[in-house]
Design a protein around this motif. Structure first.
Motif, PDB file in Angstrom:
ATOM      1  N   UNK A  85      -9.382  -0.242  -0.047  1.00  0.00           N
ATOM      2  CA  UNK A  85      -8.866  -1.418  -0.734  1.00  0.00           C
ATOM      3  C   UNK A  85      -8.048  -0.928  -1.921  1.00  0.00           C
ATOM      4  N   UNK A  86      -6.962  -1.618  -2.205  1.00  0.00           N
ATOM      5  CA  UNK A  86      -6.082  -1.190  -3.301  1.00  0.00           C
ATOM      6  C   UNK A  86      -5.721  -2.391  -4.170  1.00  0.00           C
ATOM      7  N   UNK A  87      -5.629  -2.148  -5.481  1.00  0.00           N
ATOM      8  CA  UNK A  87      -5.300  -3.212  -6.425  1.00  0.00           C
ATOM      9  C   UNK A  87      -4.340  -2.696  -7.484  1.00  0.00           C
ATOM     10  N   UNK A  88      -3.417  -3.565  -7.926  1.00  0.00           N
ATOM     11  CA  UNK A  88      -2.496  -3.222  -9.011  1.00  0.00           C
ATOM     12  C   UNK A  88      -2.985  -3.734 -10.350  1.00  0.00           C
ATOM     13  N   UNK A  89      -3.788  -4.775 -10.339  1.00  0.00           N
ATOM     14  CA  UNK A  89      -4.328  -5.351 -11.571  1.00  0.00           C
ATOM     15  C   UNK A  89      -5.570  -6.154 -11.207  1.00  0.00           C
ATOM     16  N   UNK A  90      -6.451  -6.409 -12.167  1.00  0.00           N
ATOM     17  CA  UNK A  90      -7.685  -7.138 -11.866  1.00  0.00           C
ATOM     18  C   UNK A  90      -7.462  -8.479 -11.171  1.00  0.00           C
ATOM     19  N   UNK A  91      -6.340  -9.138 -11.460  1.00  0.00           N
ATOM     20  CA  UNK A  91      -6.066 -10.427 -10.825  1.00  0.00           C
ATOM     21  C   UNK A  91      -5.967 -10.294  -9.302  1.00  0.00           C
ATOM     22  N   UNK A  92      -5.606  -9.097  -8.819  1.00  0.00           N
ATOM     23  CA  UNK A  92      -5.530  -8.875  -7.368  1.00  0.00           C
ATOM     24  C   UNK A  92      -6.899  -9.003  -6.707  1.00  0.00           C
ATOM     25  N   UNK A  93      -7.952  -8.768  -7.474  1.00  0.00           N
ATOM     26  CA  UNK A  93      -9.306  -8.717  -6.910  1.00  0.00           C
ATOM     27  C   UNK A  93      -9.890 -10.113  -6.728  1.00  0.00           C
ATOM     28  N   UNK A  94      -9.362 -11.064  -7.492  1.00  0.00           N
ATOM     29  CA  UNK A  94      -9.904 -12.424  -7.425  1.00  0.00           C
ATOM     30  C   UNK A  94      -9.704 -12.986  -6.024  1.00  0.00           C
ATOM     31  N   UNK A  95     -10.795 -13.423  -5.429  1.00  0.00           N
ATOM     32  CA  UNK A  95     -10.748 -13.917  -4.062  1.00  0.00           C
ATOM     33  C   UNK A  95     -11.857 -14.927  -3.876  1.00  0.00           C
ATOM     34  N   UNK A  96     -11.571 -15.986  -3.154  1.00  0.00           N
ATOM     35  CA  UNK A  96     -12.580 -17.006  -2.924  1.00  0.00           C
ATOM     36  C   UNK A  96     -13.468 -16.633  -1.745  1.00  0.00           C
ATOM     37  N   UNK A  97     -14.746 -16.914  -1.885  1.00  0.00           N
ATOM     38  CA  UNK A  97     -15.676 -16.684  -0.785  1.00  0.00           C
ATOM     39  C   UNK A  97     -15.391 -17.684   0.327  1.00  0.00           C
TER      40      UNK A  97
END
Length: 205
Positions: A85-97
């Protein structure tokens, strides 16, 4: 102009056949020997794989574990499936269940407690689901599977948090340190040890 995580991962993954990702993975898991990147490859149109499409994994993946992975490496020597998994910023991680019934949500929270010994399962399914889903998937994928040292296959997850020294990326190393300090405090408030099959690293481009 800032590019998204797919842009950067596609470049890194296809540079010298994934050499940089392999080196980073082997640095964190010294038992890996010769992982080969199978996704995302330029020759395949940068196709990503879902859990249900993974080689050596024939069981039907439950909804909560059938994740679209940013990348996949296979180490035939050690029988490990390395999920990226790759992210550029913490906002990329936000995801709804996924929309779960009250009963299914209760069952999953019970499983999280059983697997990881944490009472903070609400954080796993809400604010930090982008991380929690990967920890849940690890348990689902490896449950009941023969140990990799006995000719079975094991899955492990590598999270690459991108940054750089030129200020092109939105997140700095300090940004990631602060974010994960908050995340681990929320996910593991008792200070439990994070699974040894989950590797989290800041990757400077």
């Amino acid at each position: 102009m800032r590019y998204n995580k797919d842009h950067w991962l596609n470049i890194v993954a296809n540079f010298r056949k994934g050499e940089l990702l392999r080196e980073a993975a082997c640095t964190h898991d010294q038992f890996l020997r010769a992982p080969v990147l199978i996704s995302p490859l330029a020759k395949d149109g940068y196709k990503k794989l879902k859990t249900s499409e993974l080689p050596h994994y024939s069981q039907g993946a439950s909804e909560v574990a059938d994740i679209l992975w940013d990348g996949v490496m296979i180490d035939e020597d050690t029988h490990k499936i390395v999920l990226l998994s790759a992210f550029c910023e913490p906002e990329d991680i936000v995801k709804s269940a996924p929309a779960l019934s009250e009963g299914d949500r209760k069952d999953l929270k019970s499983k999280i407690k059983e697997w990881y010994g944490t009472e903070s399962s609400d954080s796993w399914l809400d604010q930090y689901y982008g991380i929690g889903e990967k920890l849940i998937a690890l348990k689902v994928l490896n449950q009941g599977r023969t140990d990799c040292f006995e000719d079975g296959w094991r899955c492990e997850v590598f999270v690459f948090n991108f940054t750089d020294e030129e200020g092109v990326m939105a997140a700095t190393e300090k940004t990631w340190e602060d974010y994960y300090e908050r995340a681990w405090d929320a996910l593991f408030p008792q200070g439990d040890e994070i699974t040894d099959l989950f590797f989290n690293t800041v990757f400077s481009l």
